[in-house]
Design a protein around this motif. Structure first.
Motif, PDB file in Angstrom:
ATOM      1  N   THR A   1       0.835  -1.207   0.000  1.00 23.36           N
ATOM      2  CA  THR A   1       0.000   0.000   0.000  1.00 23.36           C
ATOM      3  C   THR A   1       0.866   1.251   0.000  1.00 23.36           C
ATOM      4  O   THR A   1       0.552   2.231  -0.682  1.00 23.36           O
TER       5      THR A   1
ATOM      6  N   ARG B   1      -8.855   6.771  -3.330  1.00 21.26           N
ATOM      7  CA  ARG B   1      -8.448   5.495  -2.756  1.00 21.26           C
ATOM      8  C   ARG B   1      -9.625   4.831  -2.055  1.00 21.26           C
ATOM      9  O   ARG B   1     -10.328   5.470  -1.274  1.00 21.26           O
TER      10      ARG B   1
ATOM     11  N   ARG C   1     -10.678   0.935  -0.074  1.00 20.16           N
ATOM     12  CA  ARG C   1     -10.250  -0.386   0.392  1.00 20.16           C
ATOM     13  C   ARG C   1     -11.299  -1.409  -0.014  1.00 20.16           C
ATOM     14  O   ARG C   1     -12.492  -1.195   0.179  1.00 20.16           O
TER      15      ARG C   1
ATOM     16  N   ASP D   1      -7.240  -0.620  -3.062  1.00 18.02           N
ATOM     17  CA  ASP D   1      -6.341  -1.236  -2.090  1.00 18.02           C
ATOM     18  C   ASP D   1      -6.909  -2.554  -1.578  1.00 18.02           C
ATOM     19  O   ASP D   1      -8.089  -2.657  -1.253  1.00 18.02           O
TER      20      ASP D   1
END
Length: 686
Positions: free
Chosen positions: A56, A76, A78, A131
């Motif tokens: 990351t 970004r 997750r 991510d």
């Protein structure tokens, strides 16, 4: 998820070769270019590596370097929860769209939302950092159909199924970069006096950044310990057989760090594995450990210094926290995130604790969250209200000074709060607390954002209520949840889905003996059939709902349902039935003493008479409606009825009288604040 802030100088070490490979991959001609075709989609770069390998950090450094080439921002998200569960694509899509202020329909599915993402990014130059992806199925729907965008995906292995993707696979850091990372924690002296020991320590850590950070934190907390001391201690630890070979260096360092903590600190650290979405603040830590806010905040700072926690790197979270200075905690509102690579190890350690103590800690955390949400909602109430009175009785650590501070707290914690609600419901052992938590979250979100703006979040929360109600056979709550979900389905055009919800709500209401729920379900079924232009079924369901209201003497509901029945009959061209129902509505309003209601009912009756070809009767009825509006003192309603009367006179050929009524309406409107009240019956839409 957020538009990424720039990295602070000195936070990234090494990986020079990997960065060069990734930049070169961007310039590499794709398969379509080689065959003479234009690239139809954004290029996807893949950084592959185990958790703790610095994947990351590398992705963020690459995004920082490439940010200037993507003026619409770096976004970004997750794709994996802290507990290892994949994030559903529809939730990820909502987060991406929310970054650009794009509203999403409640209850929309994966296909609709991923299409909205691609449509939103079609005209933008964005770098999308995905991510911790689990597989290609999570990434592919989010890839923009725009070669000006760039997708950087972080995963543990290859993303089979996405064409033209070459992974940049991470191993350990080179020795020079590893020692540079250690020096950040220890200072230069302890490294330079024994450089060979530093190299040995880097080797024991496998060159893994996460292990090196923990080792550096251990040394930073012990200024008198040498690097060689730590290396020897690591070598004496038995390898962890339950972890894969690539994870064992990190597991070994973590075990040493955990065992070196005082018992209370070690216990708190283990309990942080229960933190929803991996986000931790002083309130969460204090509730889990059963300690004061000040002690919890001090321990969290210490954990962050040791590399066990990271300062929450989400820009949106930081802005929310800073806006909330002076709110709950008064300085203990910093947020941290658990490194994903440590969560499995913490959960393994926590499994050895007493289950009852772990469950008690979880209950304390949920109870603290419920009280904060109640305080958050109460901050929107006016001074002197019962909610504000109850708020004043709470400890200062649970109070918000004003509504903006409460709203900022809610925004900054939204992801963690929603995750907390989902986890509490899925747990199944604390359903009473879970019900209170979801109810408090629904009220807080609706109070601060309004039900329309909060509809996407409310849709998911009502489903959580439904899950508990079905598991516990709580028929009344099941009916309420189904009605709420059905209303949101109907509002977004999924009328057939709404019909299914309303029928199930009717069954649940009957099982509970809840006359309000059954009446509401029948009326909603009528409304759904009306939306489908099925006038006969709509009238049937409205009639059933009306019969129940009549049996209970609920006058206001009777008047409303008579009006809805009349509207459906008007749509169907059954003007006689429509007039009878408007007269019944008029009688109900008269019994209630509702003068504006009488005026509106007469106005709608006049409209039906006009449709039925009885203009003189329509004129007299409309004049009577104007008289009732005048008696009610409702100037806007009176002005709207004067305009309707003028239109009727125009159709009868009396233009002079029509002008007089329009002039009267204009004078009435000048006496109000501008916008006339518009009486608009459902028959206008037909």
């Amino acid at each position: 998820m957020a538009v990424e802030p720039p990295e602070r100088e000195g936070e990234f070490f090494g990986r020079v070769r990997e960065l060069a490979l990734l930049r070169g991959d961007i310039e590499r001609a794709g398969l379509n270019t080689l065959s003479g075709r234009k690239e139809p989609r954004a290029r996807v770069l893949l950084i592959a590596g185990r958790p703790g390998s610095g994947r990351t950090a590398l992705a963020r450094e690459l995004a920082r370097e490439l940010g200037d080439g993507h003026p619409d921002g770096v976004v970004r998200v997750r794709l994996t929860e802290a507990d290892g569960e994949p994030v559903p694509t529809e939730r990820t899509a909502r987060e991406i769209l929310g970054t650009f202020g794009v509203a999403t329909p409640p209850g929309a599915g994966e296909d609709e939302l991923s299409f909205m993402v691609r449509e939103t990014l079609a005209e933008r130059r964005v770098l999308l950092l995905l991510d911790d992806a689990v597989d290609a199925e999570q990434v592919d729907p989010l890839v923009p159909d725009n070669p000006e965008c760039l997708v950087v995906a972080v995963a543990q292995g290859p993303l089979t199924g996405i064409p033209d993707v070459r992974p940049c696979t991470l191993g350990g850091m080179d020795t020079k970069a590893a020692i540079e990372l250690l020096t950040r924690f220890t200072g230069a002296v302890r490294i330079t006096v024994d450089p060979q020991a530093a190299e040995s320590l880097a080797e024991e850590c496998g060159g893994q950044p996460a292990a090196l950070v923990l080792a550096g934190g251990w040394l930073a907390a012990r200024p008198m310990a040498s690097v060689a001391d730590l290396t020897k201690r690591l070598r004496t630890l038995v390898p962890e057989p339950e972890w894969p070979a690539g994870t064992r260096p990190l597991a070994r360092v973590f075990r040493l760090v955990h065992e070196s903590l005082p018992a209370p600190a070690a216990r708190m650290l283990r309990l942080l594995a229960l933190a929803p979405a991996g986000f931790v603040d002083a309130h969460t830590a204090a509730a889990l450990a059963g300690c004061s806010l000040q002690d919890a905040a001090a321990l969290l700072d210490e954990f962050a210094a040791r590399g066990l926690l990271r300062t929450a790197d989400d820009q949106f979270v930081r802005q929310g926290a800073s806006a909330n200075r002076g709110g709950p905690g008064r300085g203990e509102d910093d947020q941290y995130s658990l490194p994903g690579c440590l969560v499995p190890m913490l959960r393994t350690l926590l499994a050895a604790d007493r289950p009852a103590e772990v469950q008690l800690a979880r209950a304390r955390m949920l109870e603290r969250t419920v009280r904060l949400l109640q305080s958050c909602r109460a901050a929107t109430e006016p001074e002197g209200s019962p909610a504000r009175t109850r708020l004043a009785a709470l400890p200062s650590s649970l109070r918000f000074p004003h509504a903006p501070a409460a709203a900022a707290w809610l925004d900054s914690r939204e992801r963690a709060l929603l995750a907390s609600a989902r986890l509490a419901v899925a747990d199944g052992e604390l359903d009473t607390l879970a019900r209170r938590l979801v109810a408090a979250l629904v009220r807080a979100v609706a109070a601060h954002r309004g039900t329309e703006a909060a509809a996407p979040e409310l849709y998911g929360l009502h489903h959580l209520v439904l899950d508990i109600a079905e598991r516990r056979e709580l028929h009344r709550e099941r009916a309420a949840a189904l009605l709420n979900i059905g209303d949101l389905d109907a509002r977004t055009g999924r009328t057939q889905d709404a019909l299914v919800r309303y029928r199930a709500a009717l069954d649940a209401g009957r099982a509970a003996g809840d006359l309000y729920a059954t009446g509401r379900a029948m009326e909603s079924l009528g409304g759904a059939h009306q939306d489908l232009r099925d006038w006969q079924r709509a009238a049937d369901w409205y009639g059933r709902a009306l019969s129940q209201r009549l049996s209970r003497g609920e006058r206001a509901d009777e008047a409303r349902l008579y009006g809805r029945l009349a509207t459906v009959h008007t749509y169907a061209g059954r003007y006689g039935e429509a007039l009878r129902n408007w007269r019944a509505a008029l009688a109900s309003h008269r019994r209630l003493g509702d003068l504006p209601g009488q005026a509106r009912a007469l106005s709608e009756a006049a409209r039906v008479q006009e449709y039925a070809g009885r203009p003189q009767e329509s004129l007299r009825t409309c004049q009577e409606a104007v008289a009732w509006a005048r008696a009610a003192g409702d100037l806007r309603l009176q002005a709207a009825l004067q305009l309707r009367l003028a239109d009727t006179l125009d159709r009868l050929g009396d233009s002079a009288a029509a002008r007089l009524h329009r002039s009267a309406a204009d004078r009435l409107l000048e006496e109000t604040d501008g916008n006339a009240y518009e009486t608009r019956g459902a028959s206008d839409e037909g």
